[in-house]
Design a protein around this motif. Structure first.
Motif, mmCIF file in Angstrom:
data_model
loop_
_atom_site.group_PDB
_atom_site.id
_atom_site.type_symbol
_atom_site.label_atom_id
_atom_site.label_comp_id
_atom_site.label_asym_id
_atom_site.label_seq_id
_atom_site.Cartn_x
_atom_site.Cartn_y
_atom_site.Cartn_z
ATOM 1 N N LEU A 129 0.842 -1.196 0.000
ATOM 2 C CA LEU A 129 0.000 0.000 0.000
ATOM 3 C C LEU A 129 0.879 1.249 0.000
ATOM 4 C CD1 LEU A 129 -2.824 -0.976 2.519
ATOM 5 C CD2 LEU A 129 -2.924 -0.930 0.021
ATOM 6 N N TYR A 130 0.611 2.138 -0.935
ATOM 7 C CA TYR A 130 1.387 3.364 -1.091
ATOM 8 C C TYR A 130 0.543 4.582 -0.744
ATOM 9 C CZ TYR A 130 5.060 0.810 -3.473
ATOM 10 O OH TYR A 130 6.080 -0.059 -3.770
ATOM 11 N N LYS A 160 5.567 3.647 1.505
ATOM 12 C CA LYS A 160 5.161 2.284 1.171
ATOM 13 C C LYS A 160 4.912 1.549 2.478
ATOM 14 C CE LYS A 160 7.289 -1.891 -0.740
ATOM 15 N NZ LYS A 160 8.488 -2.373 -1.452
ATOM 16 N N ASN A 161 3.684 1.067 2.667
ATOM 17 C CA ASN A 161 3.291 0.380 3.902
ATOM 18 C C ASN A 161 3.635 1.203 5.143
ATOM 19 O OD1 ASN A 161 2.376 -1.819 2.357
ATOM 20 N ND2 ASN A 161 4.408 -2.730 2.351
ATOM 21 N N GLY A 162 3.441 2.524 5.044
ATOM 22 C CA GLY A 162 3.681 3.419 6.161
ATOM 23 C C GLY A 162 5.128 3.820 6.368
ATOM 24 N N LEU A 163 6.039 3.339 5.513
ATOM 25 C CA LEU A 163 7.468 3.653 5.639
ATOM 26 C C LEU A 163 7.912 4.577 4.509
ATOM 27 C CD1 LEU A 163 8.772 0.080 6.511
ATOM 28 C CD2 LEU A 163 8.291 1.961 8.096
ATOM 29 N N PHE A 164 8.816 5.471 4.825
ATOM 30 C CA PHE A 164 9.360 6.450 3.886
ATOM 31 C C PHE A 164 10.040 5.764 2.698
ATOM 32 C CE2 PHE A 164 12.840 9.076 2.391
ATOM 33 C CZ PHE A 164 12.251 10.315 2.246
ATOM 34 N N VAL A 165 9.812 6.285 1.485
ATOM 35 C CA VAL A 165 10.471 5.782 0.275
ATOM 36 C C VAL A 165 11.209 6.898 -0.456
ATOM 37 C CG1 VAL A 165 10.117 4.751 -2.020
ATOM 38 C CG2 VAL A 165 8.778 3.936 -0.076
ATOM 39 N N TYR A 166 10.516 8.042 -0.685
ATOM 40 C CA TYR A 166 11.026 9.105 -1.552
ATOM 41 C C TYR A 166 10.486 10.449 -1.072
ATOM 42 C CZ TYR A 166 11.370 11.965 -5.830
ATOM 43 O OH TYR A 166 11.640 12.961 -6.741
ATOM 44 N N GLU A 167 11.341 11.470 -1.158
ATOM 45 C CA GLU A 167 10.889 12.837 -0.907
ATOM 46 C C GLU A 167 11.725 13.781 -1.755
ATOM 47 O OE1 GLU A 167 9.785 14.651 3.104
ATOM 48 O OE2 GLU A 167 11.782 15.478 2.717
ATOM 49 N N SER A 168 11.059 14.750 -2.380
ATOM 50 C CA SER A 168 11.786 15.782 -3.121
ATOM 51 C C SER A 168 11.297 17.154 -2.674
ATOM 52 C CB SER A 168 11.591 15.632 -4.629
ATOM 53 O OG SER A 168 10.262 15.949 -4.997
ATOM 54 N N VAL A 169 12.238 18.076 -2.579
ATOM 55 C CA VAL A 169 11.954 19.469 -2.258
ATOM 56 C C VAL A 169 12.716 20.318 -3.263
ATOM 57 C CG1 VAL A 169 12.144 21.289 -0.513
ATOM 58 C CG2 VAL A 169 11.690 18.927 0.198
ATOM 59 N N PRO A 170 12.047 21.100 -4.104
ATOM 60 C CA PRO A 170 10.610 21.216 -4.255
ATOM 61 C C PRO A 170 10.010 19.959 -4.909
ATOM 62 C CG PRO A 170 11.724 22.492 -5.943
ATOM 63 C CD PRO A 170 12.787 21.952 -5.024
ATOM 64 N N GLY A 171 8.690 20.002 -5.151
ATOM 65 C CA GLY A 171 7.973 18.848 -5.694
ATOM 66 C C GLY A 171 8.446 18.447 -7.084
ATOM 67 N N ASN A 184 23.076 6.563 5.544
ATOM 68 C CA ASN A 184 23.325 6.742 6.970
ATOM 69 C C ASN A 184 22.748 5.565 7.756
ATOM 70 O OD1 ASN A 184 20.547 7.204 7.242
ATOM 71 N ND2 ASN A 184 20.779 9.416 7.435
ATOM 72 N N LEU A 185 22.808 5.646 9.055
ATOM 73 C CA LEU A 185 22.327 4.576 9.925
ATOM 74 C C LEU A 185 20.846 4.270 9.688
ATOM 75 C CD1 LEU A 185 23.124 2.687 12.253
ATOM 76 C CD2 LEU A 185 22.501 4.505 13.836
ATOM 77 N N GLY A 186 20.078 5.276 9.298
ATOM 78 C CA GLY A 186 18.659 5.091 9.021
ATOM 79 C C GLY A 186 18.355 4.673 7.594
ATOM 80 N N GLY A 187 19.381 4.595 6.742
ATOM 81 C CA GLY A 187 19.190 4.186 5.355
ATOM 82 C C GLY A 187 18.890 5.317 4.394
ATOM 83 N N LYS A 188 19.015 6.555 4.840
ATOM 84 C CA LYS A 188 18.703 7.704 3.983
ATOM 85 C C LYS A 188 19.895 8.053 3.083
ATOM 86 C CE LYS A 188 14.715 9.186 6.028
ATOM 87 N NZ LYS A 188 14.349 8.019 6.755
ATOM 88 N N LEU A 189 19.556 8.375 1.846
ATOM 89 C CA LEU A 189 20.529 8.831 0.867
ATOM 90 C C LEU A 189 19.974 10.118 0.270
ATOM 91 C CD1 LEU A 189 23.174 7.837 -0.652
ATOM 92 C CD2 LEU A 189 21.621 7.197 -2.469
#
Length: 137
Positions: free
Chosen positions: A38-39, A52-63, A113-118
């Motif tokens: 579920l997205y 995805k399933n309540g977990l972060f996948v992608y974010e862009s600033v600006p849109g 990083n430790l949280g998996g963010k790139l």
């Protein structure tokens, strides 16, 4: 490339497309089913975010508009379009090294990083589409 009017959709090639940077106010769509997951997407001119399933996948600033996104155990790839340069944050495997390609150019190796963010920056001119590939080493 056109914005995704329905905010998120499955493409004929089995990939996912989402986002609409032309919106002045934030819109969101939840519970979009794709390959058993579920997205949820939130998007407008200032930010585009995918979960995805309540977990972060992608974010862009600006849109941005993201098309043909495909992720597997080896990495993630997609096409991105926006009105200007954008900062993209991806959720990948924690503390792993990745080779990053933007617009067909090797942008080098990056480690999550430790949280998996790139976090990466994409230089975009209006109407321009950039291919992004992030490959796990």
């Amino acid at each position: 490339m056109a914005v995704v009017e329905e905010l998120i959709r499955k493409e004929e090639d089995g990939t996912l497309s989402f986002g609409n940077f032309e919106l002045d106010t934030k819109k969101k769509l939840s519970d979009f089913e794709f390959e058993g997951d579920l997205y949820k997407v939130k998007t407008f001119k200032e930010i585009t975010k995918l979960e995805k399933n309540g977990l972060f996948v992608y974010e862009s600033v600006p849109g941005t508009v993201v098309t043909h996104m495909k992720a597997d155990g080896t990495g993630i790839q997609f096409m991105a379009e926006g009105l200007e340069d954008t900062s993209v944050t991806l959720e990948l495997e924690p503390e792993k090294e990745y080779e990053v390609f933007i617009g067909g150019v090797n942008a080098g190796r990056m480690k999550t990083n430790l949280g998996g963010k790139l976090v990466l920056s994409i230089e975009i001119d209006p109407g321009q589409v950039k291919e992004v590939r992030v490959v796990k080493l």
